[in-house]
Enzyme design. Structure first.
Site, PDB file in Angstrom:
ATOM      1  N   CYS A 134     -71.714  -4.595  14.168  1.00 20.88           N
ATOM      2  CA  CYS A 134     -71.756  -5.227  15.489  1.00 20.88           C
ATOM      3  C   CYS A 134     -71.404  -6.699  15.364  1.00 20.88           C
ATOM      4  O   CYS A 134     -71.973  -7.412  14.527  1.00 20.88           O
ATOM      5  CB  CYS A 134     -73.150  -5.045  16.092  1.00 20.88           C
ATOM      6  SG  CYS A 134     -73.373  -5.871  17.687  1.00 20.88           S
ATOM      7  N   CYS A 209     -64.491   5.856  20.990  1.00 23.92           N
ATOM      8  CA  CYS A 209     -63.407   4.946  21.381  1.00 23.92           C
ATOM      9  C   CYS A 209     -64.022   3.558  21.552  1.00 23.92           C
ATOM     10  O   CYS A 209     -64.731   3.298  22.528  1.00 23.92           O
ATOM     11  CB  CYS A 209     -62.776   5.451  22.676  1.00 23.92           C
ATOM     12  SG  CYS A 209     -61.290   4.566  23.175  1.00 23.92           S
TER      13      CYS A 209
END
Length: 230
Positions: A134, A209
């Site tokens: 992240c 995605c």
């Protein structure tokens, strides 16, 4: 004299076809039917790129093609055992910290649920072995071994690490509209999960995605030569 009769061919509208395919998809999923994909679909054409506006990529990828593929394959994928966490709630103090740390584009994607323009992420071409984390908090999200080229314009993965959390665990939703995925630690929006991975013959039948700007890539350390070698 009357003119000769000519045959009339009635072709359903694209919207009607799409609705029929979505209904068929949901029925297949709920019934647990597994159908092998057609050979003609094993190498799909590139999906239509998403609009430049901030509407979720689901609005671009769910139309026609994705629904038809899901109906053809009916998701012969293994179930994912982890439970969905719903829409995350981020502490306002953390938002201020992330706003100061991230670029405006990163903050827009991660904490305003934006979508980056397709085919703009350098991570599309990243082929080294490593971990995708992240960009906001550094939580490990995806392993490079699960990355594949979907041709959709966003980095795609067929499996996740424990740091990724889904909004919904309803597989029918994954097939028809997709569901958002977030960082389990900071709640940042990462992208969407679709159950059309059978198109690319992924082992899980899934396609994560992901917005490239929401990720930070760290390559594995190169193996060191043995000290005894000349």
């Amino acid at each position: 004299r009357l003119p000769p009769l000519r045959p009339i061919i009635v072709v359903p509208s694209p919207s009607l076809l799409e609705m029929m395919l979505r209904v068929l998809t949901a029925a297949c999923i709920l019934a647990g039917v597994a159908v092998q994909p057609a050979t003609a679909l094993s190498t799909p054409r590139r999906l239509r790129a998403a609009p430049l506006a901030d509407s979720p990529r689901r609005a671009a990828l769910r139309h026609g093609f994705a629904a038809a593929v899901a109906a053809a394959t009916c998701l012969g994928a293994a179930p994912d055992e982890a439970a969905a966490g719903g829409q995350p709630v981020v502490n306002p103090a953390d938002l201020d910290r992330y706003r100061a740390k991230l670029s405006p584009e990163q903050y827009r994607i991660l904490f305003e649920r934006g979508t980056e323009r397709p085919f703009t992420s350098p991570l599309l071409q990243e082929k080294r072995a490593g971990i995708f984390s992240c960009a906001a908090c550094g939580t490990k999200l995806f392993a490079s071994s699960t990355k594949f080229n979907s041709g959709t314009g966003w980095p795609s993965f067929y499996d996740r690490l424990d740091g990724v959390e889904r909004t919904s665990d309803n597989r029918a939703v994954w097939a028809i509209t997709g569901t958002e995925v977030h960082c389990k630690s900071c709640g940042g929006h990462l992208g969407d999960l679709f159950a059309d991975g059978s198109l690319w013959q992924t082992p899980t039948g899934l396609r994560y995605c992901i917005d490239g700007v929401a990720l930070a890539f760290s390559p594995y350390d190169a193996p060191k030569a043995d000290a005894g070698q000349a």
